[in-house]
Write a protein that holds these residues in place. Structure first.
Motif, short mmCIF file in Angstrom:
data_model
loop_
_atom_site.label_atom_id
_atom_site.label_comp_id
_atom_site.label_asym_id
_atom_site.label_seq_id
_atom_site.Cartn_x
_atom_site.Cartn_y
_atom_site.Cartn_z
N PRO A 58 0.83 -1.21 0.00
CA PRO A 58 0.00 0.00 0.00
C PRO A 58 0.86 1.25 0.00
CG PRO A 58 -0.77 -1.59 1.63
CD PRO A 58 0.54 -2.09 1.14
N GLU A 59 0.40 2.29 -0.69
CA GLU A 59 1.17 3.52 -0.80
C GLU A 59 1.42 4.17 0.56
OE1 GLU A 59 -0.70 6.13 -3.53
OE2 GLU A 59 -0.41 4.83 -5.28
N PHE A 60 0.47 4.03 1.48
CA PHE A 60 0.62 4.70 2.77
C PHE A 60 1.71 4.08 3.64
CE2 PHE A 60 -2.95 1.68 3.35
CZ PHE A 60 -2.43 0.88 4.36
N MET A 61 2.26 2.93 3.26
CA MET A 61 3.28 2.29 4.07
C MET A 61 4.59 3.09 4.09
SD MET A 61 1.94 -0.21 5.57
CE MET A 61 3.41 -1.02 6.20
N ASP A 62 4.91 3.78 2.99
CA ASP A 62 6.14 4.59 2.96
C ASP A 62 6.06 5.74 3.95
OD1 ASP A 62 7.31 2.98 1.03
OD2 ASP A 62 6.53 4.17 -0.64
N SER A 63 4.93 6.45 3.96
CA SER A 63 4.77 7.56 4.90
C SER A 63 4.67 7.04 6.34
CB SER A 63 3.52 8.37 4.56
OG SER A 63 2.35 7.56 4.58
N THR A 64 4.12 5.84 6.50
CA THR A 64 4.05 5.24 7.84
C THR A 64 5.45 4.93 8.36
OG1 THR A 64 1.88 4.26 7.40
CG2 THR A 64 3.20 3.27 9.16
N GLN A 117 8.21 6.48 7.54
CA GLN A 117 8.84 7.76 7.88
C GLN A 117 8.34 8.27 9.23
OE1 GLN A 117 8.05 10.36 4.57
NE2 GLN A 117 9.17 9.09 3.11
N TRP A 118 7.04 8.13 9.48
CA TRP A 118 6.46 8.55 10.76
C TRP A 118 7.09 7.76 11.90
CZ3 TRP A 118 3.94 6.51 14.91
CH2 TRP A 118 3.22 7.39 15.73
N LEU A 119 7.25 6.46 11.69
CA LEU A 119 7.83 5.59 12.72
C LEU A 119 9.27 5.98 13.02
CD1 LEU A 119 6.64 1.92 12.09
CD2 LEU A 119 6.60 3.17 14.26
N ASP A 120 10.07 6.19 11.97
CA ASP A 120 11.47 6.54 12.15
C ASP A 120 11.61 7.81 13.01
OD1 ASP A 120 12.16 4.39 10.61
OD2 ASP A 120 12.45 5.55 8.77
N LYS A 121 10.79 8.80 12.71
CA LYS A 121 10.85 10.07 13.44
C LYS A 121 10.37 9.89 14.88
CE LYS A 121 9.34 14.90 13.17
NZ LYS A 121 8.56 15.89 12.38
N ALA A 122 9.29 9.14 15.06
CA ALA A 122 8.73 8.95 16.40
C ALA A 122 9.69 8.16 17.29
CB ALA A 122 7.39 8.23 16.31
N VAL A 167 8.63 -3.41 10.37
CA VAL A 167 7.19 -3.23 10.20
C VAL A 167 6.60 -4.53 9.66
CG1 VAL A 167 5.38 -1.91 9.04
CG2 VAL A 167 7.49 -0.78 9.77
N GLY A 168 5.61 -5.05 10.36
CA GLY A 168 4.97 -6.29 9.94
C GLY A 168 3.97 -6.08 8.82
N GLU A 169 3.13 -7.07 8.62
CA GLU A 169 2.13 -7.03 7.56
C GLU A 169 0.74 -6.90 8.16
OE1 GLU A 169 2.78 -6.99 4.39
OE2 GLU A 169 4.95 -7.35 4.54
N LEU A 170 -0.12 -6.21 7.44
CA LEU A 170 -1.52 -6.17 7.84
C LEU A 170 -2.14 -7.55 7.68
CD1 LEU A 170 -2.63 -2.82 6.14
CD2 LEU A 170 -2.34 -3.23 8.58
N ASP A 171 -3.18 -7.80 8.42
CA ASP A 171 -3.90 -9.07 8.32
C ASP A 171 -4.30 -9.30 6.86
OD1 ASP A 171 -5.80 -11.17 8.42
OD2 ASP A 171 -6.29 -10.67 10.50
N SER A 172 -3.90 -10.44 6.32
CA SER A 172 -4.17 -10.73 4.91
C SER A 172 -5.66 -10.83 4.60
CB SER A 172 -3.47 -12.04 4.51
OG SER A 172 -3.96 -13.12 5.30
N ARG A 173 -6.47 -10.98 5.62
CA ARG A 173 -7.92 -11.08 5.40
C ARG A 173 -8.58 -9.71 5.24
NH1 ARG A 173 -8.95 -14.50 10.71
NH2 ARG A 173 -7.49 -12.86 11.37
N LEU A 174 -7.82 -8.64 5.56
CA LEU A 174 -8.39 -7.30 5.46
C LEU A 174 -8.59 -6.90 4.00
CD1 LEU A 174 -6.33 -5.36 8.16
CD2 LEU A 174 -8.73 -6.05 8.30
N ARG A 175 -9.66 -6.21 3.74
CA ARG A 175 -9.94 -5.65 2.42
C ARG A 175 -10.25 -4.18 2.62
NH1 ARG A 175 -7.71 -9.56 1.57
NH2 ARG A 175 -8.30 -11.36 0.28
N LEU A 176 -9.21 -3.34 2.47
CA LEU A 176 -9.34 -1.92 2.79
C LEU A 176 -9.71 -1.12 1.55
CD1 LEU A 176 -6.19 -1.47 5.06
CD2 LEU A 176 -8.54 -1.97 5.76
N ALA A 177 -10.66 -0.22 1.72
CA ALA A 177 -11.02 0.69 0.64
C ALA A 177 -9.88 1.69 0.43
CB ALA A 177 -12.31 1.42 0.98
N PRO A 182 -1.07 7.62 10.85
CA PRO A 182 -0.55 6.69 11.87
C PRO A 182 -0.76 7.29 13.26
CG PRO A 182 1.12 7.30 10.23
CD PRO A 182 0.01 8.28 10.12
N TYR A 183 -0.96 6.45 14.26
CA TYR A 183 -1.08 6.92 15.64
C TYR A 183 -0.71 5.79 16.58
CZ TYR A 183 -5.47 4.30 16.04
OH TYR A 183 -6.41 3.30 16.07
#
Length: 246
Positions: free
Chosen positions: A37-43, A45-50, A68-78, A85-86
Motif C-alpha cells: 500500500p502507498e501509505f506504508m512509505d509515509s508510515t 517515515q512517521w515511525l522513524d521520526k517517532a 514493520v509487519g504485515e496487515l492481516d491478509s484477510r483485510l480488504r481496505l477501501a 498513523p497513531y
C-alpha cells in the motif's frame, strides 16, 4: 483493457447505486496481489521520526532497528487519500508493539493495527556465569556486551553504581542483561542490631546508641529505638550508623 473494463463496470454499478463497492474491490485486489500500500512509505517515515524522539533519556547511544509487519491478509481496505498513523493508548514504541492506522479521507473510513517490532541495541552489563538468589554482585560477575534493550519491558541498569554490591532477587544465569527488578539493595544490618545514631538539628549534632527495629539498607529509612524508649526513623548511612534529623 483492464481500465476499459473498470470504467464500464463503474458505470454499470453507478446505475444501481453501488459505485462505492468498486473502490472497495479494487483496494482488495491490490492487497490480494501482494502490492505494498502507498501509505506504508509515509508510515515508515512517521515511525522513524517517532522512535528517534522516544529514546530513553540519559542512555548510551543505541542502534535502532524498526521492523514493520504485515496487515492481516484477510483485510480488504477501501482506497484512502490520507492515512494517519497513531500510537494506541497504553502502547509504546519499544519491543513488540503495534501501530494504529486510520483512514481520514476515503469513501469508507477504516481503522487497523499494524504489528511493529522496535529493537534498540546498545552496551549493557551482562551476567557472565551463575549468580545465586541473595548473592551480592561484584565486578567479576558481569561483563559489558551489546544487547537489545527493548527485548524486555524492564529498563536496563547501565550505571555500575546501581548494581555493584546489590543483591540478586532471583538466580541469574549467563547472558542475562541486568535490568530493574532483578536486584535490590543489600541489607547492612538486621532488626535488633545495636547501632549508632547521629542526631542532627539546628546548630547541633549528638551521637547516641540505639536498637534497629527494621533492617537497614544504605540510603533508605530505618526505624530506631532510642535509649530513652522513643522510636524514630532516620536514614541509614552505613553498616553501623543511622542519621536522624530533628
Amino acid at each position: 483493457m483492464f481500465k476499459q473494463f473498470l470504467n464500464s463496470t463503474r458505470c454499470l454499478l453507478q446505475t444501481v447505486g453501488l459505485a462505492g463497492a468498486v473502490f472497495f474491490t479494487v483496494g482488495a485486489l491490490a492487497q490480494a496481489d501482494g502490492v505494498r500500500p502507498e501509505f506504508m512509505d509515509s508510515t515508515q517515515q512517521w515511525l522513524d521520526k517517532a522512535v528517534a524522539g522516544n529514546l530513553p533519556s540519559g542512555s548510551s547511544p543505541l542502534r535502532m532497528e524498526i521492523t514493520v509487519g504485515e496487515l492481516d491478509s484477510r483485510l480488504r481496505l477501501a482506497p484512502c487519500a490520507r492515512v494517519e498513523p497513531y500510537l494506541p493508548p497504553g502502547t509504546r514504541l519499544w519491543g513488540k508493539t503495534r501501530l494504529g492506522l486510520r483512514c481520514l479521507e476515503g469513501s469508507v473510513k477504516w481503522n487497523v493495527f499494524l504489528p511493529v517490532t522496535i529493537k534498540a541495541y546498545g552496551q549493557a552489563w551482562v551476567v557472565k556465569g551463575q549468580v545465586s538468589a541473595g548473592a551480592a554482585l561484584t565486578q567479576d560477575d558481569v561483563m559489558e556486551a551489546e544487547v537489545d534493550w527493548a527485548e524486555q519491558r524492564e529498563a536496563i541498569i547501565s550505571n555500575p553504581d546501581q548494581w555493584l554490591g546489590q543483591v540478586a532477587n532471583r538466580a541469574l544465569t549467563s547472558g542475562q542483561a541486568l535490568r530493574q527488578g532483578m536486584i535490590r539493595p543489600a541489607e547492612v544490618f538486621r532488626a535488633g542490631a545495636q547501632i549508632r545514631v547521629q542526631v542532627q538539628g539546628a546548630g547541633f549534632e549528638i551521637t547516641s546508641d540505639g536498637q534497629a527495629l527494621s533492617a537497614g539498607v544504605v540510603g533508605q529509612p530505618a526505624r530506631v529505638k532510642m535509649n530513652n524508649g522513643h522510636v524514630m526513623s532516620g536514614e541509614v548511612l552505613d553498616s553501623r550508623t543511622v542519621r536522624l534529623e530533628i
